[in-house]
Design a protein around this motif. Structure first.
Motif, PDB file in Angstrom:
ATOM      1  N   THR A 204       0.659  -1.131  -0.126  1.00 41.08           N
ATOM      2  CA  THR A 204       0.016   0.214  -0.114  1.00 41.08           C
ATOM      3  C   THR A 204       0.901   1.179   0.115  1.00 41.08           C
ATOM      4  N   LEU A 205       1.942   1.263   0.631  1.00 39.94           N
ATOM      5  CA  LEU A 205       2.892   2.281   0.842  1.00 39.94           C
ATOM      6  C   LEU A 205       3.575   2.489  -0.513  1.00 39.94           C
ATOM      7  N   MET A 206       3.913   1.282  -1.138  1.00 40.05           N
ATOM      8  CA  MET A 206       4.080   1.684  -2.538  1.00 40.05           C
ATOM      9  C   MET A 206       3.553   2.211  -3.408  1.00 40.05           C
ATOM     10  N   LEU A 207       2.094   2.067  -3.258  1.00 45.77           N
ATOM     11  CA  LEU A 207       1.031   2.647  -4.314  1.00 45.77           C
ATOM     12  C   LEU A 207       0.918   3.949  -3.995  1.00 45.77           C
ATOM     13  N   VAL A 208       0.867   4.273  -2.515  1.00 48.34           N
ATOM     14  CA  VAL A 208       0.605   5.646  -2.321  1.00 48.34           C
ATOM     15  C   VAL A 208       1.746   6.640  -2.631  1.00 48.34           C
ATOM     16  N   ALA A 209       3.173   6.092  -2.296  1.00 47.46           N
ATOM     17  CA  ALA A 209       4.035   6.990  -2.745  1.00 47.46           C
ATOM     18  C   ALA A 209       4.267   7.125  -4.175  1.00 47.46           C
ATOM     19  N   GLY A 210       4.028   6.089  -4.853  1.00 43.60           N
ATOM     20  CA  GLY A 210       4.072   6.072  -6.335  1.00 43.60           C
ATOM     21  C   GLY A 210       2.997   6.961  -6.959  1.00 43.60           C
ATOM     22  N   SER A 211       1.909   6.858  -6.364  1.00 39.66           N
ATOM     23  CA  SER A 211       0.908   7.712  -6.689  1.00 39.66           C
ATOM     24  C   SER A 211       0.964   9.395  -6.605  1.00 39.66           C
ATOM     25  N   ILE A 212       1.606   9.631  -5.440  1.00 45.82           N
ATOM     26  CA  ILE A 212       1.648  10.941  -4.671  1.00 45.82           C
ATOM     27  C   ILE A 212       2.698  11.310  -5.506  1.00 45.82           C
TER      28      ILE A 212
END
Lengths: 306, 284
Positions: free
Chosen positions: B92-100
């Motif tokens: 989830t952290l990967m997804l959020v950091a990548g998206s932001i």
């Protein structure tokens, strides 16, 4: 000073700007006119180095704008008032821009006050009206106190008071010796604001001259004459080479005369003892001149500006 | 008097006096942009809580299992890396950091702000580098806070069964650093893809696909396929967090630790380099 030399931009088969050349001088307000799709915005974007020209070159104060590491002290530009992030406050938006160019933070408050947005400084831009966004865009352009200013359709969405304010601002900026270049399709606005005009159609130059010269190009320049002896005067004027159209109503007949200036008409009337009760030169509006010249831009292609 | 409409007397234009262009001004500018969006602190807070919460849940599951097994509580235990760094939280952290990371650039493209920015700073490559630097710094701080927090919370829970380990325990520090750096690595990959794609929804979808879906396509049973799989950030992270050696009996290929660190370096480096190269050539 903005110099545009043989500037060309093609998108595939479509030529948006076609070997366009003109110069915008400092100390004056120059209007950039053309119907929608004429290539005004594309030209402005190439001057600002946002788009690379297919051919030709453009410089600001003798230098290619893209060569500057920082731009705000060289050119202030408002291309589209919506080119902001709605989630930021006006102050934050300007602060980020000011900081990137090493402009002191107090300048942000100064320009916000100048454009009348001091009270809205901490509000999110997303909640601004178009008129307020235009003011913010002007504040952005003024931030670096630049010698060259470019505005694309600046009066869009402004209320009459705002339009008046903007007109005075452009005049003041030009009087300070700056180059002020405004694009617009609002002819009436240009008539009141601009000294010089650059007119384009279908990406090509139609005219680059003073507002007065431009208006004088119109063939509809005419003189209105009121006289009780309309038929006699019409015969005299026609004999002198003018073309005469009857106007007005019965009992208050008037003639619309083209081809003779007002002083010649007056002299002819005196010589023939015809009394006149009106003699008015009707200058074609900029609007009319513009419509006529852009109706078929290809026809006006031949004349080179310089 | 001659008509002089074409050459009126003009005042001389104001002279341009300009301080030297400094990269740190661009960093400060990007930092103002980053912190002036209300969504940034909210997203970071919620993500932090979620990831640390997922570590707590994983640790609680083992806590209950240890109670049920009746295992000796005296015996010293090894570090349970995927309790401290559970996949649910860190993917989830990967997804959020990548998206932001992607949104920091895509939001400029979709609003048109990029044109305002480019007129202010015609040196486009410098703008991308400044954004990348600020993004990397922000997510390194957030990633470190999250990785430290999820380690401490999970070990506090496992300590109830005497199964916690101190931060000095072998393998803990590597897992912590790998998990902390996962956020900036993914944020920079997102930023690079954002510059290349420019369209919000497409970018976020591509980021999610590249970071999370793509690795699952490549199995680890074939050499060539395993090589591609090992070149993925998520595989690298797993390998660096895992504290047991690869099983020699296993038929699957296993990523190496140095190779995984190289993956951590190359992905963001290539993403940012491509972004800089592209913005220099493309119309804004």
């Amino acid at each position: 000073m903005i110099e545009v030399n043989e500037l060309t931009k093609r998108y595939g088969d479509k030529t948006a700007v076609d070997r366009l050349s003109f110069t915008v001088h400092p100390g004056r307000v120059t209007g950039f006119l053309g119907p929608n799709g004429a290539g005004k915005t594309t030209t402005l974007r190439m001057i600002l180095g946002l788009d690379a020209p297919t051919g030709g070159a453009t410089t600001v104060s003798g230098v290619r704008f893209r060569g500057h590491p920082r731009g705000l002290r060289h050119v202030g530009a408002l291309l589209d008032a919506n080119q902001v992030h709605g989630g930021r406050s006006a102050a934050a938006h300007l602060s980020a821009l000011a900081r990137s160019n090493g402009i002191p933070p107090r300048r942000v408050d100064e320009v916000l006050r100048e454009v009348g947005l001091a009270d809205a400084a901490t509000r999110r831009i997303g909640g601004f009206s178009l008129g307020m966004k235009q003011r913010l865009g002007i504040a952005t352009a003024l931030l670096g106190d630049p010698p060259v200013l470019m505005f694309d359709e600046p009066v869009n969405g402004m209320d009459p008071e705002g339009v008046l304010w903007m007109r005075r601002l452009f005049r003041r900026l030009a009087d300070e010796g700056r180059t002020v270049f405004l694009s617009s399709h609002l002819m009436s606005e240009m008539e009141n604001t601009a000294d010089q005009l650059v007119v384009i159609g279908r990406g090509r130059l139609i005219a680059a001259e003073s507002v007065r010269d431009f208006a004088a190009r119109s063939t509809r320049l005419s003189v209105v004459v009121g006289t009780p002896l309309a038929a006699e005067l019409a015969a005299v004027l026609t004999a002198a080479g003018a073309s005469v159209e009857p106007e007005g109503s019965a009992g208050a007949e008037k003639l619309a005369v083209t081809g003779l200036p007002a002083d010649r008409i007056g002299a002819l009337a005196l010589k023939n003892r015809i009394p006149l009760n009106e003699l008015t030169t009707r200058t074609a509006s900029l609007e009319e001149a513009f419509m006529e010249l852009t109706a078929d831009s290809v026809e006006y292609l031949a004349g080179e500006p310089r | 008097m001659t008509a002089s409409t074409s050459v009126p007397p003009t005042a001389s234009p104001p002279p341009v006096s300009e301080p030297a262009a400094r990269f740190r001004d661009l960093l400060a500018s990007e930092w103002i942009k980053m912190r002036s969006l209300r969504s940034t602190p909210w997203t970071i807070t919620l993500t932090t809580l979620f990831v640390i919460g997922s570590a707590a849940v994983a640790a609680l599951a083992d806590y209950n299992k240890l109670a049920g097994s009746g295992a000796s509580t005296r015996e010293p235990r090894d570090f349970l890396p995927f309790d401290a760094y559970p996949a649910a939280g860190y993917l989830t952290l990967m997804l959020v950091a990548g998206s932001i990371g992607a949104v920091t650039v895509v939001s400029e493209y979709s609003s048109g702000l990029i044109r305002t920015t480019t007129v202010a700073v015609p040196a486009r490559g410098s703008v991308v580098l400044a954004k990348a630097a600020v993004t990397a710094a922000l997510w390194t701080v957030v990633g470190t806070a999250i990785a430290t927090g999820s380690f401490l919370v999970s070990q506090a829970i496992l300590n109830g069964r005497h199964a916690g380990v101190p931060i000095t325990h072998p393998g803990v520090l590597r897992a912590l650093v790998a998990s902390a750096l996962l956020a900036p690595v993914c944020a920079l990959i997102g930023l690079g893809l954002g510059v290349l794609i420019r369209h919000s929804a497409t970018t976020v979808l591509t980021v999610a696909f590249t970071l999370l879906m793509l690795p699952t396509i490549f199995s680890r049973s074939e050499r060539w396929s395993a090589d591609i799989n090992h070149a993925m950030p998520v595989t690298a992270w797993r390998r660096l967090v895992q504290n047991w050696p690869p099983d020699p009996e296993s038929l699957a290929y296993t990523a190496t630790v140095p190779g995984s660190w190289i993956v951590y370096v190359l992905w963001p480096l290539i993403a940012v380099a491509l972004a800089v190269a592209v913005v220099r050539r493309r119309d804004v």
